[in-house]
Design a protein around this motif. Sequence first.
Motif, mmCIF file in Angstrom:
data_model
loop_
_atom_site.group_PDB
_atom_site.id
_atom_site.type_symbol
_atom_site.label_atom_id
_atom_site.label_comp_id
_atom_site.label_asym_id
_atom_site.label_seq_id
_atom_site.Cartn_x
_atom_site.Cartn_y
_atom_site.Cartn_z
ATOM 1 N N GLU A 38 0.832 -1.212 -0.058
ATOM 2 C CA GLU A 38 0.205 -0.115 -0.069
ATOM 3 C C GLU A 38 0.796 1.434 0.003
ATOM 4 O O GLU A 38 0.312 2.332 -0.453
ATOM 5 C CB GLU A 38 -0.935 0.121 1.136
ATOM 6 C CG GLU A 38 -1.884 -1.043 1.072
ATOM 7 C CD GLU A 38 -2.832 -1.126 2.210
ATOM 8 O OE1 GLU A 38 -2.557 -0.678 3.215
ATOM 9 O OE2 GLU A 38 -4.117 -1.703 2.117
ATOM 10 N N GLN A 39 2.199 0.985 0.223
ATOM 11 C CA GLN A 39 3.022 2.078 0.424
ATOM 12 C C GLN A 39 3.484 2.674 -1.039
ATOM 13 O O GLN A 39 4.390 3.559 -1.322
ATOM 14 C CB GLN A 39 4.016 2.092 1.115
ATOM 15 C CG GLN A 39 3.637 1.711 2.502
ATOM 16 C CD GLN A 39 4.894 1.224 3.492
ATOM 17 O OE1 GLN A 39 6.055 1.811 3.111
ATOM 18 N NE2 GLN A 39 4.545 0.582 4.537
ATOM 19 N N LYS A 41 3.158 3.028 -5.622
ATOM 20 C CA LYS A 41 2.057 3.340 -6.726
ATOM 21 C C LYS A 41 1.949 2.056 -7.617
ATOM 22 O O LYS A 41 1.020 2.155 -8.406
ATOM 23 C CB LYS A 41 2.524 4.513 -7.487
ATOM 24 C CG LYS A 41 2.507 5.830 -6.737
ATOM 25 C CD LYS A 41 2.495 7.217 -7.671
ATOM 26 C CE LYS A 41 2.655 8.098 -6.810
ATOM 27 N NZ LYS A 41 1.161 9.052 -6.757
ATOM 28 N N SER A 67 -8.131 -4.665 -3.685
ATOM 29 C CA SER A 67 -8.037 -3.520 -2.642
ATOM 30 C C SER A 67 -6.893 -2.465 -3.088
ATOM 31 O O SER A 67 -7.077 -1.274 -3.071
ATOM 32 C CB SER A 67 -7.852 -4.273 -1.330
ATOM 33 O OG SER A 67 -7.228 -3.151 -0.440
ATOM 34 N N LEU A 68 -5.944 -3.157 -3.704
ATOM 35 C CA LEU A 68 -4.800 -2.002 -4.192
ATOM 36 C C LEU A 68 -5.382 -1.037 -5.489
ATOM 37 O O LEU A 68 -5.064 -0.059 -5.597
ATOM 38 C CB LEU A 68 -3.653 -2.864 -4.544
ATOM 39 C CG LEU A 68 -2.852 -3.558 -3.355
ATOM 40 C CD1 LEU A 68 -1.887 -4.438 -3.744
ATOM 41 C CD2 LEU A 68 -2.324 -2.418 -2.478
ATOM 42 N N ASP A 69 -6.095 -1.845 -6.247
ATOM 43 C CA ASP A 69 -6.654 -1.206 -7.472
ATOM 44 C C ASP A 69 -7.293 -0.047 -7.022
ATOM 45 O O ASP A 69 -7.506 0.904 -7.561
ATOM 46 C CB ASP A 69 -7.467 -2.305 -8.302
ATOM 47 C CG ASP A 69 -7.978 -1.412 -9.579
ATOM 48 O OD1 ASP A 69 -7.089 -1.000 -10.501
ATOM 49 O OD2 ASP A 69 -9.059 -1.624 -9.993
ATOM 50 N N GLU A 70 -8.253 -0.197 -6.057
ATOM 51 C CA GLU A 70 -9.259 0.855 -5.517
ATOM 52 C C GLU A 70 -8.558 1.971 -4.993
ATOM 53 O O GLU A 70 -8.861 3.297 -4.928
ATOM 54 C CB GLU A 70 -10.027 0.254 -4.564
ATOM 55 C CG GLU A 70 -11.296 -0.955 -4.876
ATOM 56 C CD GLU A 70 -12.005 -1.506 -4.150
ATOM 57 O OE1 GLU A 70 -11.691 -1.558 -2.716
ATOM 58 O OE2 GLU A 70 -12.998 -2.166 -4.317
ATOM 59 N N LYS A 71 -7.178 1.695 -4.351
ATOM 60 C CA LYS A 71 -6.397 2.829 -3.957
ATOM 61 C C LYS A 71 -5.384 3.223 -5.135
ATOM 62 O O LYS A 71 -4.712 4.118 -4.623
ATOM 63 C CB LYS A 71 -5.624 2.246 -2.757
ATOM 64 C CG LYS A 71 -6.436 1.797 -1.752
ATOM 65 C CD LYS A 71 -5.626 1.203 -0.582
ATOM 66 C CE LYS A 71 -6.449 0.838 0.530
ATOM 67 N NZ LYS A 71 -5.802 0.326 1.858
ATOM 68 N N GLY A 72 -5.711 2.953 -6.141
ATOM 69 C CA GLY A 72 -4.892 3.295 -7.349
ATOM 70 C C GLY A 72 -3.483 2.973 -7.591
ATOM 71 O O GLY A 72 -2.660 3.489 -8.322
ATOM 72 N N ILE A 73 -3.386 1.770 -6.945
ATOM 73 C CA ILE A 73 -2.015 1.037 -7.124
ATOM 74 C C ILE A 73 -2.129 0.009 -8.313
ATOM 75 O O ILE A 73 -2.811 -0.863 -8.125
ATOM 76 C CB ILE A 73 -1.573 0.462 -5.639
ATOM 77 C CG1 ILE A 73 -1.430 1.498 -4.633
ATOM 78 C CG2 ILE A 73 -0.356 -0.543 -5.789
ATOM 79 C CD1 ILE A 73 -1.694 0.837 -3.262
#
Length: 103
Positions: A38-39, A41, A67-73
Amino acid sequence: MIRFTKSETNENLELKLEGDLDIESTEVVELELIPIMEQFKAVSINFKEVPFIDSSGIGLLLNAVQSLDEKGIKVTITDVREEVMDVFDLLQIPEIVGDGVFV
């Protein structure tokens, strides 16, 4: 049990997994790997040394990618062994996670 090594460059992370991605490894992934991922990109997960994945590992992988996709990762999964990719294909995992995740 799953083990991992990480390599960081700027805002990108490469994780190399080693071992089975199964019910025993879900705690490691949930408590250690996801907070690390999560840290960044962009995250590349290398599956070259993952010989086996079970339903709990697949569920965890799907949840992590979503979950990572939802955070733009941006997440990519690389070097998947043929026997593991056969399981992914059978369950249509590449279609579920979308284009560009499996490279």
